[in-house]
Structure formats: structure tokens, C-alpha cells
Motif scaffolding. Structure first.
Motif, PDB file in Angstrom:
ATOM      1  N   UNK A 206       0.852  -1.188   0.000  1.00 55.66           N
ATOM      2  CA  UNK A 206       0.000   0.000   0.000  1.00 55.66           C
ATOM      3  C   UNK A 206       0.886   1.234   0.000  1.00 55.66           C
ATOM      4  N   UNK A 207       0.622   2.116  -0.942  1.00 50.28           N
ATOM      5  CA  UNK A 207       1.369   3.360  -1.101  1.00 50.28           C
ATOM      6  C   UNK A 207       0.390   4.514  -0.967  1.00 50.28           C
ATOM      7  N   UNK A 208       0.320   5.111   0.237  1.00 59.52           N
ATOM      8  CA  UNK A 208      -0.735   6.087   0.491  1.00 59.52           C
ATOM      9  C   UNK A 208      -2.064   5.380   0.503  1.00 59.52           C
ATOM     10  N   UNK A 209      -2.964   5.759  -0.395  1.00 57.61           N
ATOM     11  CA  UNK A 209      -4.271   5.080  -0.483  1.00 57.61           C
ATOM     12  C   UNK A 209      -4.373   4.173  -1.705  1.00 57.61           C
ATOM     13  N   UNK A 210      -3.235   3.876  -2.335  1.00 57.17           N
ATOM     14  CA  UNK A 210      -3.217   3.008  -3.500  1.00 57.17           C
ATOM     15  C   UNK A 210      -2.515   1.687  -3.167  1.00 57.17           C
ATOM     16  N   UNK A 211      -3.056   0.579  -3.684  1.00 54.55           N
ATOM     17  CA  UNK A 211      -2.462  -0.734  -3.467  1.00 54.55           C
ATOM     18  C   UNK A 211      -1.908  -1.275  -4.783  1.00 54.55           C
ATOM     19  N   UNK A 212      -0.705  -1.833  -4.726  1.00 51.64           N
ATOM     20  CA  UNK A 212      -0.096  -2.437  -5.910  1.00 51.64           C
ATOM     21  C   UNK A 212       0.266  -3.886  -5.599  1.00 51.64           C
ATOM     22  N   UNK A 213       0.162  -4.732  -6.619  1.00 51.55           N
ATOM     23  CA  UNK A 213       0.513  -6.148  -6.472  1.00 51.55           C
ATOM     24  C   UNK A 213       1.811  -6.407  -7.223  1.00 51.55           C
ATOM     25  N   UNK A 214       2.760  -7.070  -6.555  1.00 57.95           N
ATOM     26  CA  UNK A 214       4.082  -7.313  -7.111  1.00 57.95           C
ATOM     27  C   UNK A 214       4.277  -8.817  -7.277  1.00 57.95           C
TER      28      UNK A 214
END
Length: 242
Positions: A206-214
Motif C-alpha cells: 500500500x502506497x498512500x491510499x493506493x495498493x499495488x501487487x508485485x
């Protein structure tokens, strides 16, 4: 079935933040009824949704538990939505027992902290879909049927408690490494960065209010393999940022 295609489809489902669930209408018999829903997925790749007792979907499911879920990506990638990838999972849905659902609920709330005010005690429950068949469209003229035996992964040796411990370790000691992963994806790291979940084939940040999948380069069925995949992923990201 081509394993690369299956992994692409599963990865697409994991990283998607948009999902439409369709159930068989009880009010208008035999007609499909669809709406958006938040979701997570089990380690094996089974979708899990959070639905209230009073929802129309719950009424439909209690009459007919056959459902489909369609996962969309970023609609901004192409003017024509048909050029974008999507995954549809068809299967049978069942409510998870309260005891079994507690660690899953914790995993769900890591991805959707805004649902802290919608506890199970207030009529919200976790429902898991047992896939029967998967349809993956990777883009124009790239359509595949995937059987459940090819879709589902085996259970990892680590469990939800171990997942939380591994994520907490990353959040305590390796925030700088997660910033490198985000930078490699052309994302500007925010002040609030945390690892919110781990799958056998990737992890959520989670980066701030954004979620990324790696996505990992290989499956991680033990805690040691999770560590190795993260080390490799971070090393690759460092090179990409040079």
C-alpha cells in the motif's frame, strides 16, 4: 494448459481492484444480477467476497449458489475496453464459518481498511467461491478457458499468522526496499507505505491510499522461499532504477 497463460490470468485477478459479482436473481427468476464488490483471494486462488445479510446477492445465493465474478484492470490503458484484459471465474459460492473466517477477515481488512466499521457481528460475512471454470481474455484475439485443476495452487506451508508476521517484518525493517519496488513501477513513494499481504505468487504494497501487487518470479510455498523471492524482486527493482 499453458502454465504461462494460467499464471498471467491468476496474476491479473490478484492485482485487480475492480470486480463484478453476478448471481441468479430470485426476484426475476433465472436472470443474472450483477454489481461491484470488494474481494480478496485465497492462497490457492479462490475469490472471497464480503457481503451483508440484507444484500440482494445474499438472497439470490441462498436460492441458487452459482455465481460468476469478472475482474477488470485499468480502463485508462485503452480507449476500447475490449482491448484490455479481464478474467471471469464461474463457480459455487458458500459462506465461511465464523471460526475459519477470522484470519481471512484480518487479511481482507488489510486490503480494505475502510471496512473496519462493517464487522461480521453486524451482518457482514465472508463468502468463498469454489471455481469450476475460468475464462481469461488477455486482449484482442487472446481468449482461453482454464480448468480449476490448472488454476488452483496448493496451500503454502505458511499460514495467515505467518503472513502477518512476514509483512510486519517488512514494514518494520524494509520500508526503503518497498520504496524501490514502487519506484521501479514508476510510482512515486508516499510517506505511508506498508506491505499489506503476501500470496504464494506475489505481495501487496500500500502506497498512500493506493495498493499495488508485485508478482514473484516463482512460487513461494515456504517462508524461506517468500524471503528469497522478495530479495530477488528487490534486487531486480534496484537494477531497473539505475
Amino acid at each position: 494448459m499453458n502454465k504461462k497463460v494460467v499464471n498471467q490470468a491468476r496474476h491479473y485477478m490478484r492485482q485487480s481492484r475492480q470486480c463484478v459479482i453476478s448471481t441468479v436473481s430470485k426476484k426475476l427468476a433465472d436472470y443474472p444480477f450483477g454489481s461491484v464488490t470488494p474481494f480478496i483471494s485465497s492462497y490457492e486462488g479462490k475469490p472471497i467476497v464480503y457481503i451483508s445479510d440484507i444484500a440482494q446477492h445474499t438472497k439470490n445465493i441462498k436460492s441458487n449458489n452459482k455465481v460468476s465474478l469478472t475482474f477488470f484492470g485499468n480502463s485508462e490503458l485503452a480507449d476500447d475496453q475490449n482491448q484490455n484484459a479481464r478474467v471471469t471465474i464461474m463457480g459455487d459460492i458458500h459462506q465461511l464459518e465464523r471460526g475459519a473466517s477470522q484470519p481471512i477477515q484480518q487479511r481482507f481488512l488489510q486490503q480494505y481498511p475502510q471496512y473496519q466499521d462493517y464487522p461480521i457481528d453486524h451482518g457482514f460475512h465472508l463468502w468463498q467461491i469454489e471455481p469450476k471454470m475460468i475464462r481469461y481474455i488477455g486482449g484482442f484475439a487472446q481468449a482461453y478457458w482454464i480448468d480449476k485443476k490448472d488454476w488452483l495452487l496448493p496451500e503454502p506451508e505458511w499460514n495467515a499468522q505467518a503472513e502477518i508476521a512476514m509483512a510486519e517484518h517488512m514494514n518494520k525493517d524494509h520500508v526503503d526496499a518497498m520504496k524501490i519496488l514502487l519506484t521501479a513501477l514508476k510510482r512515486t513513494p508516499e510517506d505511508d507505505i506498508s506491505m499489506t499481504g503476501i500470496q504464494p505468487d506475489g505481495c501487496y504494497i500500500r502506497n498512500g491510499n493506493q495498493s499495488t501487487y508485485h508478482e514473484f518470479g516463482d512460487f513461494a510455498m515456504t517462508a524461506a522461499e517468500v524471503k528469497n523471492q522478495l530479495v530477488q524482486k528487490i534486487a531486480q527493482a534496484r537494477k531497473a532504477c539505475l
